[in-house]
Design an enzyme around this catalytic site. Structure first.
Site, PDB file in Angstrom:
ATOM      1  N   TRP A  22      40.311  45.023  38.554  1.00 54.10           N
ATOM      2  CA  TRP A  22      39.112  45.363  39.322  1.00 54.10           C
ATOM      3  C   TRP A  22      39.404  46.575  40.189  1.00 54.10           C
ATOM      4  CZ3 TRP A  22      34.285  43.781  38.750  1.00 54.10           C
ATOM      5  CH2 TRP A  22      34.055  42.580  38.088  1.00 54.10           C
ATOM      6  N   ALA A  80      42.320  45.942  45.293  1.00 54.57           N
ATOM      7  CA  ALA A  80      41.299  46.417  46.229  1.00 54.57           C
ATOM      8  C   ALA A  80      40.108  45.470  46.152  1.00 54.57           C
ATOM      9  CB  ALA A  80      40.874  47.839  45.895  1.00 54.57           C
ATOM     10  N   VAL A  81      39.841  44.808  47.268  1.00 51.78           N
ATOM     11  CA  VAL A  81      38.683  43.925  47.375  1.00 51.78           C
ATOM     12  C   VAL A  81      37.731  44.598  48.362  1.00 51.78           C
ATOM     13  CG1 VAL A  81      37.862  41.610  47.925  1.00 51.78           C
ATOM     14  CG2 VAL A  81      40.156  41.920  46.969  1.00 51.78           C
ATOM     15  N   THR A  86      27.585  39.483  49.506  1.00 50.62           N
ATOM     16  CA  THR A  86      27.713  38.027  49.501  1.00 50.62           C
ATOM     17  C   THR A  86      29.034  37.608  50.148  1.00 50.62           C
ATOM     18  OG1 THR A  86      28.862  37.897  47.379  1.00 50.62           O
ATOM     19  CG2 THR A  86      26.441  37.981  47.310  1.00 50.62           C
ATOM     20  N   HIS A  88      31.434  36.261  48.630  1.00 47.60           N
ATOM     21  CA  HIS A  88      32.487  36.308  47.612  1.00 47.60           C
ATOM     22  C   HIS A  88      33.729  37.045  48.128  1.00 47.60           C
ATOM     23  CE1 HIS A  88      34.082  36.214  43.540  1.00 47.60           C
ATOM     24  NE2 HIS A  88      34.351  37.500  43.643  1.00 47.60           N
ATOM     25  N   PHE A 113      51.793  41.996  50.448  1.00 48.14           N
ATOM     26  CA  PHE A 113      50.337  41.967  50.343  1.00 48.14           C
ATOM     27  C   PHE A 113      49.836  43.405  50.443  1.00 48.14           C
ATOM     28  CE2 PHE A 113      46.068  41.547  52.291  1.00 48.14           C
ATOM     29  CZ  PHE A 113      45.461  40.811  51.293  1.00 48.14           C
ATOM     30  N   ARG A 127      42.826  54.741  51.859  1.00 48.32           N
ATOM     31  CA  ARG A 127      44.071  53.982  51.977  1.00 48.32           C
ATOM     32  C   ARG A 127      44.907  54.031  50.698  1.00 48.32           C
ATOM     33  NH1 ARG A 127      40.424  52.531  55.330  1.00 48.32           N
ATOM     34  NH2 ARG A 127      40.875  51.594  57.348  1.00 48.32           N
TER      35      ARG A 127
END
Length: 156
Positions: A22, A80-81, A86, A88, A113, A127
């Site tokens: 992702w 990467a989130v 929402t 999620h 992490f 980043r």
């Protein structure tokens, strides 16, 4: 008082990198930074294995299996989130962070992490090396230093 510091040499280290599919345009930059940092600090590219995870939520299980294998001195988790509309994001980011931390604590293998958790794509790109350094490189350097520091702790 004795001050114990670690050096940033990766000459004899074996690392695994786990990266997510992702947001790969961002994550690919993190991986490049991690690989470059490892090699620039004396690591050999053949001592660096790269595993691709479907997403950030799956990373902790993969990290746990790699840590339990005994093959790696450290594991660098990259992803990467990016926050959406929402909840999620909260579940994925929190699950990944907790799982990665628990893997390190339960196995004794340092696990970084290096999963970006940002509000926007722009923040994530910054980043990943566009503006504010490369968090993949920073996570790798932290693991090099951690492994070398752990090696200096006397065994009972």
């Amino acid at each position: 008082m004795n001050r114990i510091e670690a050096h940033l040499l990766a000459t004899d280290l074996k690392f695994a990198i786990i990266s997510t599919r992702w947001n790969h345009l961002i994550v690919d930059r993190l991986v490049e930074g991690a690989e470059l940092a490892f090699v620039q600090h004396g690591g050999r590219s053949e001592n660096l294995d790269h595993y691709l995870s479907p997403g950030a939520y799956e990373v902790p299980l993969i990290a746990r299996k790699l840590a339990e294998s005994g093959r790696y001195d450290a594991i660098v988790c990259l992803g990467a989130v990016i926050k959406g509309d929402t909840d999620h994001y909260d579940f994925v980011a929190g699950g990944a962070a907790n799982g990665i931390l628990n893997t390190s604590l339960h196995t004794g293998v340092p696990v970084a992490f290096g999963v970006l958790t940002t509000d926007t794509v722009e923040q994530a790109l910054n980043r990943a090396g566009i503006k504010a350094g490369n968090k993949g490189a920073e996570a790798t350097l932290a693991m090099i230093e951690t492994v070398n520091l752990l090696r200096q702790i006397p065994q009972s």
